[in-house]
Motif scaffolding. Sequence first.
Motif, PDB file in Angstrom:
ATOM      1  N   PRO A 138       3.433  -1.001  -4.699  1.00  0.00           N
ATOM      2  CA  PRO A 138       3.151  -1.848  -5.631  1.00  0.00           C
ATOM      3  C   PRO A 138       2.397  -3.309  -4.983  1.00  0.00           C
ATOM      4  N   GLU A 139       2.769  -3.575  -3.684  1.00  0.00           N
ATOM      5  CA  GLU A 139       2.022  -4.765  -3.145  1.00  0.00           C
ATOM      6  C   GLU A 139       0.452  -4.470  -3.281  1.00  0.00           C
ATOM      7  N   THR A 140       0.319  -2.913  -2.595  1.00  0.00           N
ATOM      8  CA  THR A 140      -1.219  -2.976  -2.685  1.00  0.00           C
ATOM      9  C   THR A 140      -2.057  -3.019  -3.921  1.00  0.00           C
ATOM     10  N   ALA A 141      -1.221  -2.358  -5.217  1.00  0.00           N
ATOM     11  CA  ALA A 141      -1.801  -2.558  -6.292  1.00  0.00           C
ATOM     12  C   ALA A 141      -1.801  -3.928  -6.915  1.00  0.00           C
ATOM     13  N   MET A 142      -0.958  -5.028  -6.467  1.00  0.00           N
ATOM     14  CA  MET A 142      -1.224  -6.474  -6.958  1.00  0.00           C
ATOM     15  C   MET A 142      -2.347  -7.249  -6.143  1.00  0.00           C
ATOM     16  N   PHE A 143      -2.376  -6.725  -4.984  1.00  0.00           N
ATOM     17  CA  PHE A 143      -3.806  -7.214  -4.106  1.00  0.00           C
ATOM     18  C   PHE A 143      -4.855  -6.685  -4.315  1.00  0.00           C
ATOM     19  N   ALA A 144      -5.113  -5.475  -5.065  1.00  0.00           N
ATOM     20  CA  ALA A 144      -6.175  -4.852  -5.525  1.00  0.00           C
ATOM     21  C   ALA A 144      -6.428  -5.234  -6.826  1.00  0.00           C
ATOM     22  N   GLY A 145      -5.641  -5.610  -7.611  1.00  0.00           N
ATOM     23  CA  GLY A 145      -5.782  -6.183  -8.897  1.00  0.00           C
ATOM     24  C   GLY A 145      -6.506  -7.589  -8.685  1.00  0.00           C
TER      25      GLY A 145
END
Length: 286
Positions: A138-145
């Motif tokens: 989830p944290e990587t997804a938030m960062f990428a977004g």
Amino acid sequence: MEKSAILSVLAAEVEQGRLIFPTSATAAIKIKEKLEDPDCSMDSVARLIQAEPLLSAKVVAIANSPVFNRSSRKITDVRSAVTLIGMRTVRNLATVVVVQQLVGSLARSEQVAQLWKHSAYVAALAQVIARRVTRQDPETAMFAGIIHEISWFYLLAREKYYPGLIDESMASSWSSDEELEEDGELNCEIIIGTAVLKALSVPDPVLENIIYLWHGYLTFPPSSLGDTLLIANQLAPVKSPFTLPSDQRYSDAPVNVNLLIDDTTLGEILKDSEEEVRLLTEALCA
């Protein structure tokens, strides 16, 4: 200078590694680089963050978001915030601050505000979708977004030096299927965005999945970080100002909110997470 000539100049700059950042963004990059030092102590980390007001505000805001703070105790200082969210999140937020500093003094305030809010919504939605649908980090997804529109942020920052670089037809001229690839070279959005992401030391797996988003091919069932970003991008209630109605990149595979995920639907998951998405979006926009 015609738009095609401007793009040629910018492409040459990028290919030669001459990415030009505003002074404020350059300062934020230096702080980010220092935070990457594994020997950086907690005291040093706290001092570095406090030296950048925007980063300080964002670190504390994220620490008080429901994603990280499940208690009723309000975080009011940088050190406590860093302890709660961890250094990995702090480093990601430092990259986010670079992007914000990149466009902090631009004239196109309405477009910049819309682009940033769109990015924040995509980040918040990607965090939920990664955790509950695609089973990505989830944290990587938030960062990428939050950084998926990096090419437009960079171009907005460069526009004052190249009048006419961005106009109403710019997004559609870059987004057409015919121009996604030409003579084996990726289009301008991908070339410039990739260069900026590399300059900010964004990890390759994140970079590759943001490029996947730029290509716009959603697979079913969605499972990758790229799929996570595509779904979040489609469902974000605030759209990018550079995505015109004529942009057809995502029309071939629209997201079905009735998609069944573990005995529930995507729509139900989003409804359950509506408040979480709202609060996280507000924290990212802080």
